[in-house]
Write a protein that holds these residues in place. Structure first.
Motif, short mmCIF file in Angstrom:
data_model
loop_
_atom_site.label_atom_id
_atom_site.label_comp_id
_atom_site.label_asym_id
_atom_site.label_seq_id
_atom_site.Cartn_x
_atom_site.Cartn_y
_atom_site.Cartn_z
N GLU A 1 15.63 -3.50 -3.16
CA GLU A 1 16.87 -4.25 -3.29
C GLU A 1 16.62 -5.64 -3.88
OE1 GLU A 1 20.61 -5.26 -3.56
OE2 GLU A 1 19.91 -3.22 -3.24
N LEU A 2 15.52 -6.29 -3.44
CA LEU A 2 15.18 -7.62 -3.98
C LEU A 2 14.87 -7.54 -5.47
CD1 LEU A 2 12.93 -9.04 -1.10
CD2 LEU A 2 15.13 -9.99 -1.86
N ILE A 3 14.13 -6.49 -5.85
CA ILE A 3 13.80 -6.31 -7.27
C ILE A 3 15.07 -6.08 -8.09
CG2 ILE A 3 12.63 -4.80 -8.95
CD1 ILE A 3 10.57 -4.16 -6.66
N ALA B 1 18.21 -6.94 -7.41
CA ALA B 1 19.05 -8.15 -7.49
C ALA B 1 18.46 -9.13 -8.51
CB ALA B 1 19.17 -8.80 -6.12
N ALA B 2 17.13 -9.30 -8.49
CA ALA B 2 16.47 -10.21 -9.43
C ALA B 2 16.63 -9.71 -10.86
CB ALA B 2 15.00 -10.35 -9.08
N ALA B 3 16.44 -8.41 -11.07
CA ALA B 3 16.55 -7.84 -12.42
C ALA B 3 17.98 -7.98 -12.95
CB ALA B 3 16.12 -6.38 -12.41
N ALA B 4 18.97 -7.74 -12.09
CA ALA B 4 20.38 -7.87 -12.51
C ALA B 4 20.65 -9.29 -12.97
CB ALA B 4 21.33 -7.48 -11.38
N ASP B 5 20.19 -10.28 -12.21
CA ASP B 5 20.38 -11.69 -12.58
C ASP B 5 19.69 -12.00 -13.92
OD1 ASP B 5 21.76 -12.07 -10.26
OD2 ASP B 5 20.15 -13.15 -9.22
N LEU B 6 18.47 -11.52 -14.06
CA LEU B 6 17.69 -11.83 -15.27
C LEU B 6 18.27 -11.14 -16.50
CD1 LEU B 6 14.14 -11.67 -13.67
CD2 LEU B 6 15.09 -13.67 -14.84
N PHE B 7 18.65 -9.87 -16.37
CA PHE B 7 19.25 -9.15 -17.51
C PHE B 7 20.51 -9.89 -17.96
CE2 PHE B 7 17.56 -4.67 -16.12
CZ PHE B 7 16.28 -5.07 -16.47
N ALA B 8 21.32 -10.35 -16.98
CA ALA B 8 22.55 -11.08 -17.32
C ALA B 8 22.22 -12.42 -17.98
CB ALA B 8 23.40 -11.30 -16.08
N ALA B 9 21.20 -13.11 -17.49
CA ALA B 9 20.91 -14.46 -17.97
C ALA B 9 20.17 -14.47 -19.29
CB ALA B 9 20.11 -15.23 -16.92
N LYS B 10 19.20 -13.58 -19.46
CA LYS B 10 18.40 -13.65 -20.69
C LYS B 10 18.33 -12.35 -21.48
CE LYS B 10 13.77 -13.98 -19.91
NZ LYS B 10 12.52 -14.65 -19.56
N GLY B 11 19.05 -11.35 -21.04
CA GLY B 11 19.07 -10.08 -21.78
C GLY B 11 18.00 -9.12 -21.27
N ARG C 1 23.27 0.42 -9.39
CA ARG C 1 23.63 -0.51 -8.31
C ARG C 1 24.95 -1.21 -8.62
NH1 ARG C 1 22.46 -5.97 -7.95
NH2 ARG C 1 22.24 -6.89 -5.87
N SER C 2 25.13 -1.65 -9.89
CA SER C 2 26.37 -2.33 -10.26
C SER C 2 27.56 -1.38 -10.17
CB SER C 2 26.28 -2.89 -11.68
OG SER C 2 25.18 -3.76 -11.77
N THR C 3 27.33 -0.13 -10.57
CA THR C 3 28.39 0.86 -10.45
C THR C 3 28.78 1.05 -8.99
OG1 THR C 3 27.25 1.97 -12.25
CG2 THR C 3 29.08 3.14 -11.27
N GLY C 4 27.77 1.07 -8.12
CA GLY C 4 28.02 1.19 -6.68
C GLY C 4 28.86 0.02 -6.18
N LEU C 5 28.54 -1.20 -6.64
CA LEU C 5 29.31 -2.38 -6.23
C LEU C 5 30.75 -2.27 -6.71
CD1 LEU C 5 26.73 -5.28 -7.00
CD2 LEU C 5 27.30 -4.31 -4.76
#
Lengths: 203, 203
Positions: free
Chosen positions: B14-16, B18-28, B65-69
């Motif tokens: 879950e930590l990985i 959440a971090a990946a989702a933030d990073l993909f959004a911020a820097k692609g 995960r985003s689809t689940g949210l």
């Protein structure tokens, strides 16, 4: 007067821009190299920086060119020929709907989606240009809407963000799944929705 | 029963994510490395492929995960409690409008824009998943619309592509220029437009 040399330079510039626009749309800005652009355009690799300075300069010029194409498609400013504003409610809506639909032909839509991600990067050189394009589209739409008999609870500025948004979002759904979404039918339904709301005001 | 070890593994996962989702959004997606994800999540770099196989596997899991949210936010299927379908026209519209607005909070919107470009790449592993998310949103919207007294010239399926499209497109305009576009006001106006059209049918 244009000399032969200037004309050739202008032609090369246009060939490079058309090739770059296709490549950015097809494989993304970052994945596209000057070598790719040279190969596709038939213009030597070395003359690309001569025309555009850097890859960033090329990106800006591609966006500038697409904005020009959009402006040309939108045509004359709405509201300039006010000969009979009362008559032209439905006609104005039809013209606007056609303009919005025409904006979203495949190559341009794909290019704009691809470059949107670049524009969202912090400090992106194209962010300002992108904001300006969206603003131009909304303003054009707003001026068309202000000629229509819409009630005050449907303000033209908020509605123009919705209409341009629907144009953008419908075409993104269609790009992903052409068999599942019919953009003409969807945007035609939006037009009917606006007409129905106009009728509801009884004007 | 969940063992201590399984729980820790689930937490790391879950930590990985959440971090990946933030990073993909911020820097692609392309610009994000396993080392970036390790640094942000506090989970060792080596355990990321253990959880997700490859970077592509991580991308798929982030999207899952985003689809689940999104599914959790949409809540119960509309139309399941049919106790009084006639009464709930406006209420249904309000609930749907709230659900669409809630989908587009900043981190998720930005992530979906960034990943849209990946999804549009030929042969992209996430294209199918993306198509499915759009389809889920449209279906949910369509079922809500089918409970409303809308006239036949406003078919629920075309209208749902417009509404989901407006949600997508309004938020992209807002992401680029938060000072120029108010997504709540724009989507509120779309709701008013739908209500006005419902009134026009006289039902």
């Amino acid at each position: 007067m244009t000399t032969r040399r200037e004309q050739t330079s202008q032609e090369s510039r246009e060939l490079i821009l058309a090739a770059a626009a296709d490549l950015f749309a097809a494989k993304g800005y970052r994945q596209t190299t000057f070598a790719d652009v040279a190969e596709r355009s038939g213009i030597s690799r070395g003359s690309i920086p001569w025309h555009f300075g850097s890859k960033e300069g090329l990106l800006l010029a591609v966006l500038e060119r697409s904005t020009g194409l959009i402006r040309a498609r939108l045509g004359d400013e709405p509201g300039e020929s006010e000969e009979d504003p009362g008559r032209s409610g439905e006609e104005g809506l039809d013209r606007m709907a056609e303009a919005v639909a025409a904006l979203f032909t495949l190559p341009t839509t794909k290019l704009f989606v691809t470059l949107l991600v670049e524009a969202l990067e912090p400090g992106s050189p194209i962010q300002g240009r992108y904001v300006e394009i969206h603003k131009t589209l909304r303003e054009h739409c707003r001026r068309s809407l202000e000629r229509l008999p819409l009630p005050p609870e449907l303000p033209a500025d908020a509605l123009s963000a919705v209409i341009i948004g629907a144009g953008i979002g419908v075409h993104q759904q269609w790009l992903l799944a052409p068999a599942l979404v019919d953009p003409d039918r969807a945007l035609g339904t939006l037009r009917t929705l606006l007409k129905t709301a106009m009728t509801a005001t009884g004007r």
